[in-house]
Design an enzyme around this catalytic site. Structure first.
Site, PDB file in Angstrom:
ATOM      1  N   LYS A  17       0.827  -1.210   0.000  1.00 23.89           N
ATOM      2  CA  LYS A  17       0.000   0.000   0.000  1.00 23.89           C
ATOM      3  C   LYS A  17       0.858   1.255   0.000  1.00 23.89           C
ATOM      4  CE  LYS A  17      -4.234  -1.718   2.198  1.00 23.89           C
ATOM      5  NZ  LYS A  17      -5.156  -1.561   3.330  1.00 23.89           N
TER       6      LYS A  17
ATOM      7  N   LYS B  31      -5.844 -10.855  -6.351  1.00 25.20           N
ATOM      8  CA  LYS B  31      -7.002 -11.070  -5.479  1.00 25.20           C
ATOM      9  C   LYS B  31      -8.092 -10.046  -5.800  1.00 25.20           C
ATOM     10  CE  LYS B  31      -6.122  -8.177  -1.479  1.00 25.20           C
ATOM     11  NZ  LYS B  31      -5.890  -7.953  -0.083  1.00 25.20           N
TER      12      LYS B  31
ATOM     13  N   LYS C 189     -11.258  -4.030  -3.643  1.00 26.40           N
ATOM     14  CA  LYS C 189     -12.034  -2.844  -4.004  1.00 26.40           C
ATOM     15  C   LYS C 189     -11.254  -1.921  -4.927  1.00 26.40           C
ATOM     16  CE  LYS C 189     -10.663  -0.820   0.382  1.00 26.40           C
ATOM     17  NZ  LYS C 189     -10.353  -1.928   1.282  1.00 26.40           N
TER      18      LYS C 189
HETATM   19  P1  TYM Z   1     -10.536  -5.904   4.670  1.00 26.58           P
HETATM   20  O1  TYM Z   1     -11.550  -4.857   4.981  1.00 26.58           O
HETATM   21  O2  TYM Z   1      -9.516  -5.600   3.641  1.00 26.58           O
HETATM   22  O3  TYM Z   1     -11.246  -7.252   4.273  1.00 26.58           O
HETATM   23  C1  TYM Z   1     -12.208  -7.820   5.122  1.00 26.58           C
HETATM   24  C2  TYM Z   1     -12.144  -9.331   5.090  1.00 26.58           C
HETATM   25  O4  TYM Z   1     -12.311  -9.822   3.767  1.00 26.58           O
HETATM   26  C3  TYM Z   1     -11.228 -10.685   3.442  1.00 26.58           C
HETATM   27  N1  TYM Z   1     -10.935 -10.550   2.004  1.00 26.58           N
HETATM   28  C4  TYM Z   1     -10.886 -11.569   1.137  1.00 26.58           C
HETATM   29  N2  TYM Z   1     -11.070 -12.884   1.298  1.00 26.58           N
HETATM   30  C5  TYM Z   1     -10.976 -13.677   0.204  1.00 26.58           C
HETATM   31  N3  TYM Z   1     -10.706 -13.196  -1.031  1.00 26.58           N
HETATM   32  C6  TYM Z   1     -10.506 -11.883  -1.250  1.00 26.58           C
HETATM   33  N4  TYM Z   1     -10.266 -11.431  -2.488  1.00 26.58           N
HETATM   34  C7  TYM Z   1     -10.594 -11.002  -0.133  1.00 26.58           C
HETATM   35  N5  TYM Z   1     -10.474  -9.663   0.023  1.00 26.58           N
HETATM   36  C8  TYM Z   1     -10.680  -9.402   1.334  1.00 26.58           C
HETATM   37  C9  TYM Z   1     -10.082 -10.217   4.301  1.00 26.58           C
HETATM   38  O5  TYM Z   1      -9.118 -11.233   4.466  1.00 26.58           O
HETATM   39  C10 TYM Z   1     -10.789  -9.873   5.588  1.00 26.58           C
HETATM   40  O6  TYM Z   1     -11.017 -11.018   6.375  1.00 26.58           O
HETATM   41  N6  TYM Z   1      -7.463  -5.384   8.527  1.00 26.58           N
HETATM   42  C11 TYM Z   1      -8.711  -6.001   8.097  1.00 26.58           C
HETATM   43  C12 TYM Z   1      -9.901  -5.586   8.936  1.00 26.58           C
HETATM   44  C13 TYM Z   1      -9.674  -5.770  10.389  1.00 26.58           C
HETATM   45  C14 TYM Z   1      -9.758  -7.004  11.107  1.00 26.58           C
HETATM   46  C15 TYM Z   1      -9.461  -6.673  12.455  1.00 26.58           C
HETATM   47  C16 TYM Z   1     -10.056  -8.312  10.753  1.00 26.58           C
HETATM   48  C17 TYM Z   1      -9.356  -4.796  11.272  1.00 26.58           C
HETATM   49  N7  TYM Z   1      -9.232  -5.326  12.523  1.00 26.58           N
HETATM   50  C18 TYM Z   1      -9.450  -7.635  13.451  1.00 26.58           C
HETATM   51  C19 TYM Z   1     -10.048  -9.284  11.754  1.00 26.58           C
HETATM   52  C20 TYM Z   1      -9.746  -8.937  13.093  1.00 26.58           C
HETATM   53  C21 TYM Z   1      -8.966  -5.581   6.674  1.00 26.58           C
HETATM   54  O7  TYM Z   1      -8.520  -4.542   6.238  1.00 26.58           O
HETATM   55  O8  TYM Z   1      -9.815  -6.368   6.019  1.00 26.58           O
END
Ligand code: TYM
Length: 332
Positions: A112, A195, A198
């Protein structure tokens, strides 16, 4: 009961299919046997630029999708991260036991910050995984259901928990990542080795939960496929078809082999038509329900206020114990 914690950033107008298949869908069944906390990670969202009014709206939209997908705010705790100040308070304490080098090795930060230009990346973006550790540890979580891309952050979380416990005495549960083998990574429909995200290069590579079914069906039908004609699972040689099969399997809870057998001797186009139906059947009720919930924002806000109260009840004792162990003088 074991504790489960997870969240998604409210940084888009809708969750995408990767968020659903990799994360939210798996949360739903975990509610039966665990004490779950699911939150909207708004503090994480501001590690990249956000328009304030849009962020507030997206926070509601994200919460509505959790409920629409099957998160029950009566059984689980559903909250907005910024409503429970203990997350940020614990994050500060954890920042002070995290190595600069250790944080520098996080690949998501490297990706990022490279995209933004290293000079423009914020300290918030750098400290992001530490805040994530705090989200998890503040609730003494045992399991964290996430997609594959969060694996390294979970490793850091475990290291921080162990380090704190070793230095200050047993305080945190050391959590485990729950990453489901095949469905933990959904790929972009147009470039099936990247992957689904967004920030996809092409709009047509991304399926959104709140988009009209027709639009998603069209994207599936124009998904990139591979050379040859045979429908089989082979990530190396057939990334496009393998991705479609993974999504199909995840949404129907049927093994990939069974789907391959069903489509034997048929063409790629048939698989796409079948998958478009499956995606529509899954997402239409979620979309409809989410839009209904968003018609009554006051009720949604009441649900989130209750969640915040429950969240504070679950987190104050841990923070107090952390402060005490670190030697902060308790307020008389
Ligand atoms: P974020 O918002 O990027 O994504 C949320 C969840 O979706 C999963 N994910 C995917 N899984 C499969 N294929 C994909 N293409 C794909 N894109 C996203 C991510 O693995 C995630 O589980 N840092 C985290 C949010 C967060 C969090 C936490 C999660 C903040 N604090 C504590 C668990 C526990 C994030 O940015 O996810």
């Amino acid at each position: 009961r074991p504790r489960v914690v997870s969240g998604v950033q409210p940084s888009a107008d809708s969750l995408h299919l990767g968020n659903y298949v990799g994360a939210v869908r798996n949360w739903v069944d975990m509610q039966d046997d665990n004490e779950c906390v699911f939150f909207v990670a708004d503090l994480h969202a501001v590690t990249t630029d956000q328009d304030p009014a849009t962020l507030a709206q997206r926070t509601r939209v994200t919460a509505a999708q959790y409920i629409a997908a099957g998160i029950d705010p009566e059984r689980s705790t559903l909250l907005v991260q910024s409503h429970v100040p203990e997350h940020a308070q614990l994050a500060w304490a954890l920042n002070c036991i995290t190595g600069f080098g250790e944080a520098s090795r996080m690949t998501q930060f490297k990706d990022k910050s490279a995209k933004q230009g290293a000079e423009n990346a914020t300290v918030g973006l750098f400290a992001y995984p530490v805040l994530m550790a705090a989200d998890i540890l503040i609730y003494q979580a045992h399991q964290v259901p996430v997609g594959e891309d969060q694996r390294q952050h979970l490793e850091l979380t475990r290291n921080l928990a162990q380090r704190f416990n070793a230095r200050y005495g047993d305080t945190f549960v050391v959590p485990e990542a729950k990453i489901l083998a095949e469905s933990a990574k959904v790929y972009d429909l147009q470039s099936p080795t990247a992957k689904m995200s967004k920030s996809a290069a092409a709009e047509s590579g991304l399926l959104r939960l709140l988009d009209p079914a027709k639009q998603n069906a069209k994207k599936i039908k124009s998904a990139v496929t591979d050379d040859g004609t045979e429908i089989r699972f082979d990530r190396e040689a057939k990334p496009g078809i393998s991705n479609l099969l993974t999504i199909y399997s995840a949404l129907t809870a049927r093994p990939v082999d069974e789907i391959v057998a069903e489509y034997e001797g048929r063409m790629y186009g048939h698989l796409k038509v079948g998958l478009a139906e499956v995606v529509t059947e899954t997402l239409e009720p979620i979309r409809t329900r989410a839009l209904e919930l968003l018609d009554d924002p006051a009720e949604l806000d009441r649900i989130l206020a209750r969640g915040a109260e429950k969240g504070r009840e679950l987190s104050v004792a841990t923070l107090a114990s952390v402060y005490d162990r670190m030697g902060f003088l308790s307020r008389a």
